[in-house]
Design a protein around this motif. Structure first.
Motif, PDB file in Angstrom:
ATOM      1  N   THR A   1      -8.586  14.091  33.055  1.00  0.00           N
ATOM      2  CA  THR A   1      -8.304  15.046  33.904  1.00  0.00           C
ATOM      3  C   THR A   1      -9.394  15.564  34.663  1.00  0.00           C
ATOM      4  N   VAL A   2      -9.406  15.785  35.989  1.00  0.00           N
ATOM      5  CA  VAL A   2     -10.537  16.106  36.818  1.00  0.00           C
ATOM      6  C   VAL A   2     -10.276  16.690  37.943  1.00  0.00           C
ATOM      7  N   TYR A   3     -10.852  17.852  38.442  1.00  0.00           N
ATOM      8  CA  TYR A   3     -10.721  18.324  39.658  1.00  0.00           C
ATOM      9  C   TYR A   3     -11.072  17.004  40.878  1.00  0.00           C
ATOM     10  N   THR A   4     -10.364  17.242  41.957  1.00  0.00           N
ATOM     11  CA  THR A   4     -10.940  15.837  42.707  1.00  0.00           C
ATOM     12  C   THR A   4     -12.278  16.291  43.480  1.00  0.00           C
ATOM     13  N   CYS A   5     -12.812  17.435  42.948  1.00  0.00           N
ATOM     14  CA  CYS A   5     -14.411  17.744  43.446  1.00  0.00           C
ATOM     15  C   CYS A   5     -15.081  17.040  42.266  1.00  0.00           C
ATOM     16  N   GLY A   6     -14.658  16.680  41.352  1.00  0.00           N
ATOM     17  CA  GLY A   6     -15.474  16.121  40.146  1.00  0.00           C
ATOM     18  C   GLY A   6     -15.623  17.040  39.042  1.00  0.00           C
ATOM     19  N   CYS A   7     -15.376  18.277  39.176  1.00  0.00           N
ATOM     20  CA  CYS A   7     -15.534  19.310  38.184  1.00  0.00           C
ATOM     21  C   CYS A   7     -14.505  19.395  37.016  1.00  0.00           C
ATOM     22  N   TYR A   8     -15.160  19.645  35.914  1.00  0.00           N
ATOM     23  CA  TYR A   8     -14.239  20.242  34.791  1.00  0.00           C
ATOM     24  C   TYR A   8     -13.466  18.794  34.251  1.00  0.00           C
ATOM     25  N   ARG A   9     -14.300  17.611  34.151  1.00  0.00           N
ATOM     26  CA  ARG A   9     -13.932  16.570  33.650  1.00  0.00           C
ATOM     27  C   ARG A   9     -13.655  16.545  32.126  1.00  0.00           C
ATOM     28  N   VAL A  10     -12.477  16.221  31.777  1.00  0.00           N
ATOM     29  CA  VAL A  10     -11.926  16.015  30.323  1.00  0.00           C
ATOM     30  C   VAL A  10     -11.353  14.792  29.985  1.00  0.00           C
ATOM     31  N   VAL A  11     -11.731  14.055  28.697  1.00  0.00           N
ATOM     32  CA  VAL A  11     -11.646  12.856  28.689  1.00  0.00           C
ATOM     33  C   VAL A  11     -10.856  12.768  27.230  1.00  0.00           C
ATOM     34  N   LEU A  12      -9.747  12.700  27.016  1.00  0.00           N
ATOM     35  CA  LEU A  12      -8.791  12.738  25.632  1.00  0.00           C
ATOM     36  C   LEU A  12      -8.403  11.532  25.278  1.00  0.00           C
ATOM     37  N   PRO A  13      -8.798  11.040  24.011  1.00  0.00           N
ATOM     38  CA  PRO A  13      -8.391   9.824  23.488  1.00  0.00           C
ATOM     39  C   PRO A  13      -6.919   9.973  22.932  1.00  0.00           C
ATOM     40  N   THR A  14      -6.407   8.602  22.773  1.00  0.00           N
ATOM     41  CA  THR A  14      -4.830   9.014  22.078  1.00  0.00           C
ATOM     42  C   THR A  14      -4.968   8.264  20.741  1.00  0.00           C
ATOM     43  N   ALA A  15      -3.888   8.348  19.899  1.00  0.00           N
ATOM     44  CA  ALA A  15      -4.032   7.714  18.529  1.00  0.00           C
ATOM     45  C   ALA A  15      -4.168   6.288  18.388  1.00  0.00           C
ATOM     46  N   LEU A  16      -3.935   5.650  19.471  1.00  0.00           N
ATOM     47  CA  LEU A  16      -3.994   4.043  19.646  1.00  0.00           C
ATOM     48  C   LEU A  16      -5.418   3.694  19.936  1.00  0.00           C
ATOM     49  N   LEU A  17      -6.529   4.729  20.251  1.00  0.00           N
ATOM     50  CA  LEU A  17      -7.743   4.327  20.068  1.00  0.00           C
ATOM     51  C   LEU A  17      -8.284   4.393  18.606  1.00  0.00           C
TER      52      LEU A  17
END
Length: 324
Positions: free
Chosen positions: A140-156
């Motif tokens: 998830t991220v603002y469309t300005c590129g701010c506050y990007r978060v990358v969350l993995p699932t249990a399948l990784l």
């Protein structure tokens, strides 16, 4: 005393509002068709105090004023814009299922006064392995590129995750470090956003029918580049500027305070301005997600492999299956 009572009444009356995509039909649950994938992995959005106009997911619209195209968000007509992006991460072919929603503005709040502007948006990207369509990541991220978060699932697999991974914090909110993977036709990601600033407050995986709410139609991302101009029959225009320094940025989304202060310091006067996602050769702008100038290329969302390596993931293991 009256003011205090008014504030208390406002807080008590504030309610969450959910925007949910249509249910994934049985015939789509096993399909490899890209439109079906977008329908079946589409997340729901829940926003605090969702009855306020600035907290409603809306639809970008164009109108003409002073001889120029201008943009606004129609908060009475919700929509999410979606597309599939093909990519290779560490040798593993993946599909990025990209969902884009927009709000009228960031409302007044002392903590976000610096960033206030109009036509703000949020991207949610579900990354699935092309071979078996296993959902591996939610970004998830603002469309300005701010506050990007990358969350993995249990399948990784654990071996693909960054070392010393602890709790995930974003804008003062605790987030899960692993997510249950959604099952097409049965469950979906639910993304919770705060009032006024639309910060990411939480993510969960819930049964598809457990988040009833306002219908959130899915529209093709390319429609944003050919919106009808209100009051001008037969003419269309782009939600994004198409020339000059602002090319690839959302019309009317400049954040003036941020742009002339931190923007000039960090060598980007368009800092904080919402933008298009894609190859900068075609969009006109890089969708970077790190403020550090030397990380702008590696943090781009159209270069997921380098972004993940910057975050200490091990992309070469994204083809692995946990337990094997």
């Amino acid at each position: 005393m009256f003011l205090l009572a008014l504030l208390v009444a406002r807080a008590v009356g504030a309610q969450e509002r959910a925007w949910a995509p249509v249910a994934c039909p049985p015939e789509d649950a096993a399909s490899r068709d890209e439109a079906a994938l977008l329908r079946c992995f589409a997340p729901a959005f829940v926003v605090e105090d969702g009855d306020r106009s600035f907290n409603r997911i809306g639809t970008p619209a164009l109108f003409r004023a002073g001889g120029r195209e201008r943009a606004r968000i129609d908060t009475e007509t919700p929509a999410a814009f979606a597309e599939v992006r093909h990519d290779v991460i560490g040798g593993t072919e993946v599909l990025h299922l990209v969902y884009r929603v927009h709000f009228d503005r960031l409302a007044f709040k002392p903590s976000v006064f610096f960033e206030r502007h109009r036509n703000v948006g949020v991207l949610a990207i579900v990354t699935v392995r092309a071979e078996d369509l296993a959902p591996l990541l939610l970004t998830t991220v603002y469309t300005c590129g701010c506050y990007r978060v990358v969350l993995p699932t249990a399948l990784l697999p654990e071996t693909a995750l960054p070392p010393r991974r602890g709790r995930v914090r974003s804008a003062g909110h605790d987030l899960p470090d692993r997510l249950a993977a959604p099952v097409r036709g049965a469950s979906r990601f639910v993304i919770r956003l705060t009032s006024k600033a639309h910060r990411l407050a939480g993510v969960e995986t819930s049964a598809s029918d457990s988040t009833p709410g306002i219908a959130l139609p899915l529209r093709e991302m390319k429609e944003l580049r050919r919106l009808s101009i209100q009051g001008v029959p037969g003419e269309t225009g782009s939600f994004f500027y198409t020339s000059g320094l602002r090319r690839g940025h959302v019309r009317g989304a400049w954040s003036p305070i941020e742009g002339v202060t931190a923007g000039l310091l960090l060598l980007d006067p368009m800092l904080g301005m919402d933008k298009d996602l894609g190859d900068p050769e075609s969009t006109g702008t890089r969708f970077y997600t790190s403020l550090l100038p030397w990380q702008r290329n590696v943090s781009r969302l159209d270069r997921f492999d380098s972004l993940l390596r910057m975050l200490k993931f091990r992309p070469e293991l994204f083809g692995s299956v946990p337990g094997r």
